[in-house]
Design an enzyme around this catalytic site. Structure first.
Site, PDB file in Angstrom:
ATOM      1  N   ASP A  10     -48.389 -68.624   8.618  1.00  0.00           N
ATOM      2  CA  ASP A  10     -48.159 -68.420   6.862  1.00  0.00           C
ATOM      3  C   ASP A  10     -47.782 -68.178   6.839  1.00  0.00           C
ATOM      4  O   ASP A  10     -46.646 -68.249   7.410  1.00  0.00           O
ATOM      5  CB  ASP A  10     -49.158 -66.569   7.068  1.00  0.00           C
ATOM      6  N   ASP A  12     -46.022 -65.163   3.537  1.00  0.00           N
ATOM      7  CA  ASP A  12     -45.791 -63.912   3.453  1.00  0.00           C
ATOM      8  C   ASP A  12     -45.811 -62.842   4.516  1.00  0.00           C
ATOM      9  O   ASP A  12     -46.533 -63.035   4.728  1.00  0.00           O
ATOM     10  CB  ASP A  12     -46.502 -63.502   2.147  1.00  0.00           C
ATOM     11  N   GLU A  19     -43.259 -60.855   0.150  1.00  0.00           N
ATOM     12  CA  GLU A  19     -44.723 -60.161  -0.093  1.00  0.00           C
ATOM     13  C   GLU A  19     -44.306 -60.802  -1.916  1.00  0.00           C
ATOM     14  O   GLU A  19     -44.243 -59.993  -2.614  1.00  0.00           O
ATOM     15  CB  GLU A  19     -45.813 -59.470   0.020  1.00  0.00           C
ATOM     16  N   ARG A  55     -55.408 -59.388  -8.475  1.00  0.00           N
ATOM     17  CA  ARG A  55     -53.724 -58.633  -8.399  1.00  0.00           C
ATOM     18  C   ARG A  55     -53.323 -60.340  -9.039  1.00  0.00           C
ATOM     19  O   ARG A  55     -51.620 -59.718  -9.529  1.00  0.00           O
ATOM     20  CB  ARG A  55     -53.589 -59.012  -7.361  1.00  0.00           C
ATOM     21  N   SER A  98     -50.593 -70.859   2.874  1.00  0.00           N
ATOM     22  CA  SER A  98     -50.165 -69.334   2.360  1.00  0.00           C
ATOM     23  C   SER A  98     -51.369 -69.247   1.108  1.00  0.00           C
ATOM     24  O   SER A  98     -51.509 -69.839   0.474  1.00  0.00           O
ATOM     25  CB  SER A  98     -48.850 -69.609   1.772  1.00  0.00           C
ATOM     26  N   GLY A  99     -51.623 -67.482   1.595  1.00  0.00           N
ATOM     27  CA  GLY A  99     -51.970 -67.222   0.408  1.00  0.00           C
ATOM     28  C   GLY A  99     -51.567 -66.780  -0.949  1.00  0.00           C
ATOM     29  O   GLY A  99     -52.008 -66.678  -2.164  1.00  0.00           O
ATOM     30  N   LYS A 143     -57.841 -72.158   5.190  1.00  0.00           N
ATOM     31  CA  LYS A 143     -56.343 -72.064   5.831  1.00  0.00           C
ATOM     32  C   LYS A 143     -57.368 -72.918   6.916  1.00  0.00           C
ATOM     33  O   LYS A 143     -56.091 -73.485   7.856  1.00  0.00           O
ATOM     34  CB  LYS A 143     -55.878 -70.898   6.181  1.00  0.00           C
ATOM     35  N   ASP A 166     -50.208 -62.965  10.064  1.00  0.00           N
ATOM     36  CA  ASP A 166     -49.908 -60.880  10.265  1.00  0.00           C
ATOM     37  C   ASP A 166     -50.649 -60.580   9.476  1.00  0.00           C
ATOM     38  O   ASP A 166     -51.257 -60.260   9.777  1.00  0.00           O
ATOM     39  CB  ASP A 166     -48.673 -60.845   9.400  1.00  0.00           C
ATOM     40  N   ASN A 169     -56.904 -62.257   6.581  1.00  0.00           N
ATOM     41  CA  ASN A 169     -56.940 -63.854   5.609  1.00  0.00           C
ATOM     42  C   ASN A 169     -56.222 -64.724   7.107  1.00  0.00           C
ATOM     43  O   ASN A 169     -56.797 -66.279   6.584  1.00  0.00           O
ATOM     44  CB  ASN A 169     -56.573 -63.858   4.604  1.00  0.00           C
TER      45      ASN A 169
END
Length: 210
Positions: A10, A12, A19, A55, A98-99, A143, A166, A169
């Site tokens: 991942d 962030d 983040e 967001r 990554s998201g 992912k 972490d 997701n």
């Protein structure tokens, strides 16, 4: 020589300490609001894609010039250069899915020794963000699918893959990989991972590499 294994991190709070969406939100004066929503999403309390779109809407109007300031605030996680060097010394592939956002990852991934990466893109009107995600959201299933896609492209069996994350997701990707490692992780992720990293230092993952 063909790749021997694949490790996918991942971004962030894993590849980097930050983040990124919170750093962008700071530019809109909405950092605290977005940080609270990010924390809930990482704990798995809300649907990730729904949360991300909400967001991102808070980022409406942020100038594209702000990304230079955001990138300047990025802190690589300790040990990332050592991990990348070890992956490459063992003929492995270092991936990040990554998201977060290509607008930042495209700049930092090559500097950190990442071979391949995927993230979300932010729509804009040429000068400022419009508050929407451009294209499909990179969520938990995306992912996992990306890890399998990268492994298949390189002829790497899925059991010779590692996934490190972490947040909630990351769990599907971690379950898909041969080994799922919780790193700097939320309690729900630590409970379901194959292994839990003891410190926020990516070099400690080197002994896990095939």
């Amino acid at each position: 020589m063909p790749a021997r294994f694949l490790i996918v991190l991942d971004a962030d709070s894993t590849l980097i300490r930050n983040e990124v969406i919170e750093l962008i939100a700071d530019e809109a004066g909405r950092g605290a609001e977005v940080a609270a929503a990010t924390e809930a999403a990482m704990r798995g309390e809300v649907d990730f894609a729904t949360s991300l779109r909400s967001r991102v809407s808070a980022l409406t109007g942020v100038s594209l010039d702000a990304f230079a300031r955001v990138r300047a605030r990025i802190e690589p996680t300790p040990g990332v250069h050592e991990l990348a060097a070890a992956v490459h010394a063992r003929d492995g592939v270092f991936g990040v899915v990554s998201g977060g956002f290509h607008e930042v990852l495209d700049h930092i991934a090559p500097q950190l020794g990442v071979d391949v990466w995927r993230a979300n893109r932010l729509a804009h009107d040429g000068s400022a963000l419009t508050g929407v995600v451009d294209g499909d959201v990179v969520d938990a299933q995306a992912k996992a699918d990306t890890l399998l896609e990268w492994a298949a492209e390189r002829g790497i069996p899925s059991h010779r893959s590692l996934a490190v994350g972490d947040g909630a997701n990351d769990l599907t990707m971690m379950a898909t990989a041969g080994l799922g490692v919780a790193f700097n992780a939320k309690p729900a992720v630590r409970a379901r991972a194959n292994l839990v990293a003891a410190r926020v230092d990516l070099a400690q993952l080197i002994p896990l590499l095939p």
